[in-house]
Design a protein around this motif. Structure first.
Motif, mmCIF file in Angstrom:
data_model
loop_
_atom_site.group_PDB
_atom_site.id
_atom_site.type_symbol
_atom_site.label_atom_id
_atom_site.label_comp_id
_atom_site.label_asym_id
_atom_site.label_seq_id
_atom_site.Cartn_x
_atom_site.Cartn_y
_atom_site.Cartn_z
ATOM 1 N N GLN A 1 45.792 26.057 44.981
ATOM 2 C CA GLN A 1 44.381 25.827 45.312
ATOM 3 C C GLN A 1 43.629 27.136 45.217
ATOM 4 O O GLN A 1 44.069 28.167 45.725
ATOM 5 C CB GLN A 1 44.226 25.246 46.711
ATOM 6 C CG GLN A 1 42.768 24.920 47.028
ATOM 7 C CD GLN A 1 42.591 24.177 48.337
ATOM 8 O OE1 GLN A 1 43.489 23.494 48.793
ATOM 9 N NE2 GLN A 1 41.425 24.297 48.938
ATOM 10 N N HIS B 1 50.689 15.847 50.772
ATOM 11 C CA HIS B 1 50.638 17.286 50.998
ATOM 12 C C HIS B 1 49.825 17.607 52.246
ATOM 13 O O HIS B 1 48.915 16.867 52.619
ATOM 14 C CB HIS B 1 50.018 17.993 49.786
ATOM 15 C CG HIS B 1 50.320 19.446 49.683
ATOM 16 N ND1 HIS B 1 49.700 20.388 50.464
ATOM 17 C CD2 HIS B 1 51.190 20.130 48.900
ATOM 18 C CE1 HIS B 1 50.158 21.582 50.157
ATOM 19 N NE2 HIS B 1 51.069 21.456 49.203
ATOM 20 N N THR B 2 50.157 18.717 52.890
ATOM 21 C CA THR B 2 49.449 19.121 54.104
ATOM 22 C C THR B 2 47.951 19.218 53.865
ATOM 23 O O THR B 2 47.141 18.842 54.714
ATOM 24 C CB THR B 2 49.978 20.478 54.608
ATOM 25 O OG1 THR B 2 51.383 20.375 54.829
ATOM 26 C CG2 THR B 2 49.283 20.874 55.895
ATOM 27 N N TYR B 3 47.563 19.715 52.696
ATOM 28 C CA TYR B 3 46.148 19.934 52.407
ATOM 29 C C TYR B 3 45.618 18.788 51.556
ATOM 30 O O TYR B 3 46.157 18.476 50.494
ATOM 31 C CB TYR B 3 45.954 21.276 51.705
ATOM 32 C CG TYR B 3 46.465 22.422 52.538
ATOM 33 C CD1 TYR B 3 45.719 22.921 53.599
ATOM 34 C CD2 TYR B 3 47.719 22.987 52.295
ATOM 35 C CE1 TYR B 3 46.185 23.955 54.388
ATOM 36 C CE2 TYR B 3 48.202 24.018 53.085
ATOM 37 C CZ TYR B 3 47.440 24.499 54.123
ATOM 38 O OH TYR B 3 47.918 25.513 54.909
ATOM 39 N N SER B 4 44.543 18.135 52.018
ATOM 40 C CA SER B 4 44.036 16.935 51.365
ATOM 41 C C SER B 4 43.512 17.207 49.966
ATOM 42 O O SER B 4 43.310 16.271 49.194
ATOM 43 C CB SER B 4 42.922 16.303 52.210
ATOM 44 O OG SER B 4 41.840 17.191 52.356
ATOM 45 N N SER B 5 43.265 18.480 49.615
ATOM 46 C CA SER B 5 42.783 18.795 48.275
ATOM 47 C C SER B 5 43.790 18.349 47.213
ATOM 48 O O SER B 5 43.411 17.963 46.104
ATOM 49 C CB SER B 5 42.515 20.290 48.145
ATOM 50 O OG SER B 5 43.640 21.035 48.536
ATOM 51 N N PHE C 1 39.379 28.684 48.982
ATOM 52 C CA PHE C 1 39.234 27.596 49.935
ATOM 53 C C PHE C 1 38.258 26.541 49.415
ATOM 54 O O PHE C 1 37.725 25.756 50.173
ATOM 55 C CB PHE C 1 38.767 28.142 51.284
ATOM 56 C CG PHE C 1 39.779 29.043 51.936
ATOM 57 C CD1 PHE C 1 40.818 28.510 52.675
ATOM 58 C CD2 PHE C 1 39.711 30.416 51.771
ATOM 59 C CE1 PHE C 1 41.760 29.337 53.270
ATOM 60 C CE2 PHE C 1 40.648 31.246 52.362
ATOM 61 C CZ PHE C 1 41.675 30.708 53.117
ATOM 62 N N MET D 1 49.090 26.936 50.022
ATOM 63 C CA MET D 1 48.247 25.857 49.526
ATOM 64 C C MET D 1 48.585 25.669 48.055
ATOM 65 O O MET D 1 47.780 25.964 47.164
ATOM 66 C CB MET D 1 46.771 26.189 49.740
ATOM 67 C CG MET D 1 46.412 26.320 51.213
ATOM 68 S SD MET D 1 44.719 26.857 51.500
ATOM 69 C CE MET D 1 43.805 25.413 50.996
ATOM 70 N N GLU E 1 37.161 23.152 47.659
ATOM 71 C CA GLU E 1 37.718 21.826 47.465
ATOM 72 C C GLU E 1 37.669 21.470 45.985
ATOM 73 O O GLU E 1 36.642 21.598 45.332
ATOM 74 C CB GLU E 1 36.924 20.788 48.267
ATOM 75 C CG GLU E 1 37.162 20.860 49.763
ATOM 76 C CD GLU E 1 38.528 20.342 50.153
ATOM 77 O OE1 GLU E 1 39.107 19.563 49.381
ATOM 78 O OE2 GLU E 1 39.020 20.727 51.236
#
Length: 446
Positions: A160, A214-218, A163, A145, A165
């Motif tokens: 990140q 990116h894979t993670y929306s954050s 976990f 991440m 946001e």
């Protein structure tokens, strides 16, 4: 009494010997190292000295099952090749990186968080400092991440934070790149912090693309809310070179998840009710436009957002809801145009065959869209997944998914509907005539 002293002496000798062996283990037994490649040959290599007594811990229930935890042991994410992405920083050298945890199960001073990089086949490792009141562990999934940003030859590693946001740790890797280096962090929260001075530089197109896809929306939030707070407004004000208007059935979730209503009914719509509800508010005029500047299709509609109830009765007539009209814009990359056309083609075939079951389109690659919500001077932007399904004229039907929603169809809808569900509380339902218009438009902007 003499036997007692003998036992005490033996126990003391054993304990003293254990402490001596533990303290001077390397001097007594010599040095032996364990490599991360012994776990997986594709890992970026880092090495640590092997100990037998330093961390004397058992996994499982002693002595029934389990065993002593190896010192060292590693957990790691998949390695990521960033050769093309970082070619300007590393002057076209091959580069990949990986996050590796050293001794994570001990969770003591021997535990380390490592950014392992491999440049032209040579490994470099950087120890990542983390906040003292937490323990940060890398992901054990497809990729970390994390992402790299760069400004000329200065490289920043963005991770990140846990976990949460919108919270990130920023590390300056810097140049020249030297191994065995400890990196300090800047902790940012995009909801509270101003832009970090070191990150206040224009991003190149490839860096922007890396963040918003990116894979993670954050990381999408990091760019659209933190690094470029004008992103949403620029999308809204972008020029449109062609557009169509479609009358569609508009659906919205009732934001009720704490109670069950016995039934919702009015003159036009019927609905079977569960803990989450959707019903069609009206047949609305939706605009679909092409934006060449942003290379996106834009779906614009008036969104009636039904917030929590002020009074919940047994029926629609005896309940009161807080309703707020908002403008909703859905941004769809034109790269998805062909996929939409393939969905429509399947829809037409199923309709021709008069299929009576609900069909869902699911693919391995998510169909991601950007959603902008405008209310007065407020504007929010998020990324969601678009799902499409074909709903036959049987009534009612239950969508079988994790967030089960009962779809309400107009009482006069006697044909299959093509439904675009934006997974954030509302959906657009197109009849056959509107689907044909949409298909013609998608082919026109090719």
């Amino acid at each position: 009494m003499k036997r007692f002293y003998i036992i005490i002496a033996i126990v003391s000798f054993v304990v003293f010997s254990f402490l001596i062996f533990r303290t001077y283990e390397k001097e007594i037994f010599g040095f032996n190292q364990i490599s991360s490649k012994e776990y997986d040959g594709n890992n970026v290599e880092i090495k640590r000295d092997k100990y037998n007594l330093r961390n004397f811990e058992w996994s499982g229930i002693f002595p029934l099952y389990g065993g002593f935890i190896s010192d060292p042991h590693f957990l790691y994410s998949e390695s990521v090749d960033v050769t093309g992405y970082l070619s300007s920083v590393f002057h076209d050298k091959s580069v990949r990186y990986q996050l590796i945890d050293v001794n994570p199960f001990f969770n003591n001073k021997t535990s380390e968080n490592i950014l392992a990089m491999e440049i032209e086949g040579f490994p470099y490792e950087y120890r990542l400092r983390v906040p003292e009141d937490s323990y940060l562990s890398t992901l054990q999934h497809d990729e970390p991440m994390s992402v790299f940003l760069y400004n000329e030859d200065t490289l920043y590693f963005v991770l990140q934070y846990g976990f949460s946001e919108g919270e990130f740790l920023i590390y300056e890797v810097g140049s020249p790149f030297a191994e065995d280096k400890e990196l300090n962090y800047h902790l940012i929260d995009i909801k509270e912090s101003r832009i970090l001075e070191s990150l206040d530089f224009p991003l190149s197109p490839d860096q922007i693309d890396k963040l918003i896809t990116h894979t993670y929306s954050s990381f999408y939030q990091l760019y659209t809310q933190y690094l470029n707070p004008d992103y949403a407004m620029n999308q809204v004000e972008s020029q449109k070179d062609s557009r169509i208007h479609l009358p569609v059935y508009y659906g919205a979730n009732l934001n009720i998840n704490r109670n069950e209503m016995k039934g919702i009914r009015n003159e036009e719509f019927n609905l079977r009710v569960q803990n989450r509800y959707e019903f069609i508010t009206s047949s609305q005029n939706v605009e679909i436009a092409n934006s060449p500047d942003t290379e996106k299709m834009v779906i614009k509609s008036l969104h009636s957002n039904y917030y929590d109830f002020s009074f919940l009765g047994d029926s629609f007539e005896s309940s009161e809801f807080s309703i707020r009209n908002e403008t909703k814009l859905v941004l769809i990359d034109r790269d998805y145009r062909d996929r939409l056309l393939s969905y429509i083609d399947q829809y037409k075939k199923l309709r021709k065959n008069e299929t009576k079951t609900t069909s869902y389109f699911t693919e391995e690659t998510p169909f991601r869209v950007e959603i902008i919500t405008q209310f007065n001077d407020e504007m929010t932007i998020d990324r969601s997944v678009l799902s499409a399904l074909i709903f036959p004229n049987t009534f009612p039907q239950t969508r079988k998914s994790m967030n089960s929603t009962e779809y309400a169809l107009p009482n006069n809808a006697f044909e299959h509907l093509f439904i675009l569900d934006f997974n954030d509380g509302y959906s657009l339902k197109l009849s056959y005539t509107e689907v044909q218009k949409l298909e013609d438009y998608l082919r026109e902007i090719k």
